[in-house]
Design an enzyme around this catalytic site. Sequence first.
Site, PDB file in Angstrom:
ATOM      1  N   HIS A   1       0.853  -1.191   0.000  1.00  0.00           N
ATOM      2  CA  HIS A   1       0.000   0.000   0.000  1.00  0.00           C
ATOM      3  C   HIS A   1       0.886   1.238   0.000  1.00  0.00           C
ATOM      4  CE1 HIS A   1       0.360  -1.109   4.401  1.00  0.00           C
ATOM      5  NE2 HIS A   1       0.987   0.041   4.326  1.00  0.00           N
TER       6      HIS A   1
HETATM    7  P1  TYD Z   1      -1.639  -3.023   7.521  1.00  0.00           P
HETATM    8  O1  TYD Z   1      -0.846  -1.783   7.668  1.00  0.00           O
HETATM    9  O2  TYD Z   1      -2.826  -2.974   6.583  1.00  0.00           O
HETATM   10  O3  TYD Z   1      -0.668  -4.204   7.122  1.00  0.00           O
HETATM   11  P2  TYD Z   1      -0.422  -4.906   5.701  1.00  0.00           P
HETATM   12  O4  TYD Z   1      -0.476  -3.822   4.662  1.00  0.00           O
HETATM   13  O5  TYD Z   1       0.897  -5.577   5.809  1.00  0.00           O
HETATM   14  O6  TYD Z   1      -1.540  -5.866   5.525  1.00  0.00           O
HETATM   15  O7  TYD Z   1      -2.138  -3.465   8.954  1.00  0.00           O
HETATM   16  C1  TYD Z   1      -2.799  -4.698   9.189  1.00  0.00           C
HETATM   17  C2  TYD Z   1      -3.855  -4.496  10.250  1.00  0.00           C
HETATM   18  O8  TYD Z   1      -3.273  -4.034  11.473  1.00  0.00           O
HETATM   19  C3  TYD Z   1      -4.929  -3.480   9.855  1.00  0.00           C
HETATM   20  O9  TYD Z   1      -6.185  -4.055  10.136  1.00  0.00           O
HETATM   21  C4  TYD Z   1      -4.726  -2.317  10.771  1.00  0.00           C
HETATM   22  C5  TYD Z   1      -3.927  -2.847  11.930  1.00  0.00           C
HETATM   23  N1  TYD Z   1      -2.906  -1.878  12.399  1.00  0.00           N
HETATM   24  C6  TYD Z   1      -3.146  -1.135  13.532  1.00  0.00           C
HETATM   25  O10 TYD Z   1      -4.202  -1.260  14.185  1.00  0.00           O
HETATM   26  N2  TYD Z   1      -2.188  -0.256  13.961  1.00  0.00           N
HETATM   27  C7  TYD Z   1      -1.031  -0.067  13.279  1.00  0.00           C
HETATM   28  O11 TYD Z   1      -0.162   0.755  13.702  1.00  0.00           O
HETATM   29  C8  TYD Z   1      -0.798  -0.815  12.084  1.00  0.00           C
HETATM   30  C9  TYD Z   1       0.454  -0.647  11.271  1.00  0.00           C
HETATM   31  C10 TYD Z   1      -1.760  -1.707  11.679  1.00  0.00           C
END
Ligand code: TYD
Length: 135
Positions: free
Chosen positions: A50
């Site tokens: 992303h």
């Molecule tokens: P995400 O950043 O979407 O990870 P990836 O792109 O690797 O799949 O995060 C995954 C999940 O974790 C998403 O549901 C949101 C949660 N999250 C938090 O609650 N706090 C945070 O600081 C981060 C980075 C993610």
Amino acid sequence: MTGAKLIQLPKIEDNRGNLSFFESSQHIPFKIQRAYWIYDVPGGHSRGGHAFKKQHEFIIAMSGSFDVNIDDGFEKKVYSLNRSYYGLYLPAGLWREMDNFSTNSLALVVSSTEYDDEDYIRGYSSFLDYKGNAK
Ligand code: TYD
């Protein structure tokens, strides 16, 4: 020019074991608001496909190794992180995906903002639209 930058951190070598550190004001081009870490990644999986509108990040391979694939809509670049005394600074507005995680690798990410789902650009074509570069 993606604006991504590898930043070398201090390494205090010691026969009892090495020590590294970073300070927001000295080593990181933003004020830290949050830290999170990625671990126990099963072989062959990727994370973080992303872009962000506002947040800047600094990523360190605390243990093991992984690749950070960067794309600014024009240019792509791969940074292989495998030393805990280097961090990768990523400005906002870059597509970034992490893969090639080694067994037991640990990725520490410090961010310039608190978690905000509205800051995410999910989907590569939305990213290209955002960059004004849709094909
Ligand atoms: P995400 O950043 O979407 O990870 P990836 O792109 O690797 O799949 O995060 C995954 C999940 O974790 C998403 O549901 C949101 C949660 N999250 C938090 O609650 N706090 C945070 O600081 C981060 C980075 C993610």
